[in-house]
Design a protein around this motif. Structure first.
Motif, mmCIF file in Angstrom:
data_model
loop_
_atom_site.group_PDB
_atom_site.id
_atom_site.type_symbol
_atom_site.label_atom_id
_atom_site.label_comp_id
_atom_site.label_asym_id
_atom_site.label_seq_id
_atom_site.Cartn_x
_atom_site.Cartn_y
_atom_site.Cartn_z
ATOM 1 N N GLN A 1 0.846 -1.186 0.000
ATOM 2 C CA GLN A 1 0.000 0.000 0.000
ATOM 3 C C GLN A 1 0.884 1.240 0.000
ATOM 4 O O GLN A 1 1.923 1.274 0.659
ATOM 5 C CB GLN A 1 -0.902 0.032 1.239
ATOM 6 N N LEU A 2 0.435 2.248 -0.711
ATOM 7 C CA LEU A 2 1.100 3.541 -0.711
ATOM 8 C C LEU A 2 0.161 4.567 -0.107
ATOM 9 O O LEU A 2 -1.016 4.620 -0.478
ATOM 10 C CB LEU A 2 1.468 3.993 -2.127
ATOM 11 N N VAL A 3 0.675 5.354 0.802
ATOM 12 C CA VAL A 3 -0.125 6.397 1.434
ATOM 13 C C VAL A 3 0.569 7.731 1.233
ATOM 14 O O VAL A 3 1.718 7.914 1.655
ATOM 15 C CB VAL A 3 -0.316 6.129 2.942
ATOM 16 N N GLU A 4 -0.140 8.635 0.590
ATOM 17 C CA GLU A 4 0.391 9.968 0.341
ATOM 18 C C GLU A 4 -0.022 10.932 1.450
ATOM 19 O O GLU A 4 -1.101 10.784 2.042
ATOM 20 C CB GLU A 4 -0.117 10.502 -0.996
ATOM 21 N N ARG B 1 5.599 20.266 0.579
ATOM 22 C CA ARG B 1 6.302 18.995 0.460
ATOM 23 C C ARG B 1 5.310 17.852 0.565
ATOM 24 O O ARG B 1 4.525 17.781 1.520
ATOM 25 C CB ARG B 1 7.381 18.826 1.526
ATOM 26 N N LEU B 2 5.358 16.977 -0.412
ATOM 27 C CA LEU B 2 4.538 15.779 -0.412
ATOM 28 C C LEU B 2 5.391 14.571 -0.034
ATOM 29 O O LEU B 2 6.584 14.541 -0.320
ATOM 30 C CB LEU B 2 3.935 15.537 -1.799
ATOM 31 N N SER B 3 4.750 13.606 0.594
ATOM 32 C CA SER B 3 5.434 12.359 0.894
ATOM 33 C C SER B 3 4.553 11.188 0.488
ATOM 34 O O SER B 3 3.330 11.325 0.369
ATOM 35 C CB SER B 3 5.794 12.258 2.375
ATOM 36 N N CYS B 4 5.183 10.057 0.299
ATOM 37 C CA CYS B 4 4.463 8.852 -0.128
ATOM 38 C C CYS B 4 5.184 7.656 0.489
ATOM 39 O O CYS B 4 6.322 7.350 0.107
ATOM 40 C CB CYS B 4 4.441 8.774 -1.642
ATOM 41 N N ALA B 5 4.519 7.009 1.432
ATOM 42 C CA ALA B 5 5.131 5.907 2.158
ATOM 43 C C ALA B 5 4.537 4.573 1.728
ATOM 44 O O ALA B 5 3.309 4.437 1.637
ATOM 45 C CB ALA B 5 4.929 6.092 3.657
ATOM 46 N N ALA B 6 5.407 3.621 1.487
ATOM 47 C CA ALA B 6 4.981 2.276 1.095
ATOM 48 C C ALA B 6 5.082 1.330 2.284
ATOM 49 O O ALA B 6 5.994 1.440 3.109
ATOM 50 C CB ALA B 6 5.830 1.759 -0.051
ATOM 51 N N ASN C 1 10.972 3.565 3.215
ATOM 52 C CA ASN C 1 10.209 3.277 1.989
ATOM 53 C C ASN C 1 9.372 4.473 1.569
ATOM 54 O O ASN C 1 8.215 4.330 1.144
ATOM 55 C CB ASN C 1 9.306 2.052 2.191
ATOM 56 N N THR C 2 9.958 5.639 1.676
ATOM 57 C CA THR C 2 9.207 6.876 1.450
ATOM 58 C C THR C 2 9.903 7.732 0.399
ATOM 59 O O THR C 2 11.132 7.867 0.409
ATOM 60 C CB THR C 2 9.076 7.661 2.753
ATOM 61 N N VAL C 3 9.092 8.301 -0.452
ATOM 62 C CA VAL C 3 9.582 9.250 -1.448
ATOM 63 C C VAL C 3 8.959 10.611 -1.154
ATOM 64 O O VAL C 3 7.812 10.683 -0.688
ATOM 65 C CB VAL C 3 9.255 8.780 -2.881
ATOM 66 N N TYR C 4 9.715 11.655 -1.397
ATOM 67 C CA TYR C 4 9.271 13.023 -1.132
ATOM 68 C C TYR C 4 9.313 13.840 -2.408
ATOM 69 O O TYR C 4 10.092 13.568 -3.321
ATOM 70 C CB TYR C 4 10.186 13.684 -0.084
ATOM 71 N N GLU D 1 8.600 -7.631 -9.818
ATOM 72 C CA GLU D 1 8.396 -6.195 -9.662
ATOM 73 C C GLU D 1 6.981 -5.828 -10.081
ATOM 74 O O GLU D 1 6.500 -6.234 -11.143
ATOM 75 C CB GLU D 1 9.408 -5.416 -10.506
ATOM 76 N N TYR D 2 6.341 -5.044 -9.246
ATOM 77 C CA TYR D 2 5.006 -4.520 -9.540
ATOM 78 C C TYR D 2 5.028 -3.011 -9.361
ATOM 79 O O TYR D 2 5.842 -2.469 -8.625
ATOM 80 C CB TYR D 2 3.965 -5.110 -8.586
ATOM 81 N N GLN D 3 4.090 -2.358 -10.006
ATOM 82 C CA GLN D 3 3.959 -0.928 -9.779
ATOM 83 C C GLN D 3 2.723 -0.661 -8.933
ATOM 84 O O GLN D 3 1.678 -1.271 -9.138
ATOM 85 C CB GLN D 3 3.886 -0.152 -11.095
ATOM 86 N N TYR D 4 2.886 0.231 -7.981
ATOM 87 C CA TYR D 4 1.804 0.604 -7.088
ATOM 88 C C TYR D 4 1.637 2.124 -7.112
ATOM 89 O O TYR D 4 2.611 2.864 -7.211
ATOM 90 C CB TYR D 4 2.116 0.143 -5.655
ATOM 91 N N TRP D 5 0.382 2.543 -6.977
ATOM 92 C CA TRP D 5 0.048 3.967 -7.003
ATOM 93 C C TRP D 5 -0.490 4.416 -5.662
ATOM 94 O O TRP D 5 -1.203 3.673 -4.975
ATOM 95 C CB TRP D 5 -1.016 4.232 -8.066
ATOM 96 N N GLY D 6 -0.167 5.664 -5.329
ATOM 97 C CA GLY D 6 -0.798 6.293 -4.188
ATOM 98 C C GLY D 6 -2.208 6.736 -4.543
ATOM 99 O O GLY D 6 -2.631 6.642 -5.706
ATOM 100 N N GLN D 7 -2.914 7.228 -3.518
ATOM 101 C CA GLN D 7 -4.323 7.565 -3.693
ATOM 102 C C GLN D 7 -4.535 8.919 -4.377
ATOM 103 O O GLN D 7 -5.644 9.224 -4.805
ATOM 104 C CB GLN D 7 -5.037 7.565 -2.315
ATOM 105 N N GLY D 8 -3.480 9.692 -4.494
ATOM 106 C CA GLY D 8 -3.601 11.014 -5.096
ATOM 107 C C GLY D 8 -3.897 12.069 -4.044
ATOM 108 O O GLY D 8 -4.631 11.811 -3.082
ATOM 109 N N THR D 9 -3.333 13.242 -4.244
ATOM 110 C CA THR D 9 -3.564 14.339 -3.319
ATOM 111 C C THR D 9 -3.636 15.644 -4.098
ATOM 112 O O THR D 9 -2.860 15.869 -5.035
ATOM 113 C CB THR D 9 -2.462 14.385 -2.234
ATOM 114 N N GLN D 10 -4.591 16.485 -3.719
ATOM 115 C CA GLN D 10 -4.829 17.726 -4.449
ATOM 116 C C GLN D 10 -3.859 18.814 -3.991
ATOM 117 O O GLN D 10 -3.713 19.066 -2.785
ATOM 118 C CB GLN D 10 -6.264 18.213 -4.229
ATOM 119 N N VAL D 11 -3.221 19.431 -4.958
ATOM 120 C CA VAL D 11 -2.400 20.612 -4.704
ATOM 121 C C VAL D 11 -3.002 21.758 -5.502
ATOM 122 O O VAL D 11 -3.182 21.644 -6.726
ATOM 123 C CB VAL D 11 -0.938 20.384 -5.122
#
Length: 122
Positions: free
Chosen positions: A3-6, A19-24, A76-79, A108-118
């Protein structure tokens, strides 16, 4: 499995920063590339920034010099640090992570976060 959480986006004035973050989390063996995309209604999702497994980075021309992608492997986080924001940066931002999962085989799989409005106001 993964799961990815933004983090929340928000409303910011032009010239401001966010600053946005996305943790897996989940069954993660290794994370390869991490990416940020954005999408405006009626348009295709566009790649904003990418950081590879070797920490090389790439940016869309429209954000070069203003946005910085980074990651914390241990978390496991990208910013995505966004500076000098412009109204045209207004969009829903999505993270994507290329995750290697061990299910007896390493795949390897690709996973997406839920999206966040800026939203950037002028």
């Amino acid at each position: 499995q993964v799961q990815l959480v933004e983090s929340e986006g928000g409303l910011v004035q032009a010239g401001g920063s966010l600053r946005l973050s996305c943790a897996a989390s989940g069954n993660i063996f290794k994370i390869n590339a991490m990416e940020w995309y954005r999408q405006v209604p009626g348009n295709q999702r566009e790649l904003v920034a990418r950081i590879s497994g070797g920490d090389s980075t790439n940016y869309a021309d429209s954000v070069k010099g203003r946005f910085t992608i980074s990651r914390d492997i241990a978390k496991n986080t990208v910013y995505l640090q966004m500076n000098s924001l412009k109204p045209e940066d207004t969009a829903v931002y999505y993270c994507k992570q290329l995750v290697v999962v061990n299910t007896g085989r390493l795949l390897e799989y690709q996973y997406w976060g839920q999206g966040t409005q800026v939203t950037v106001s002028s």
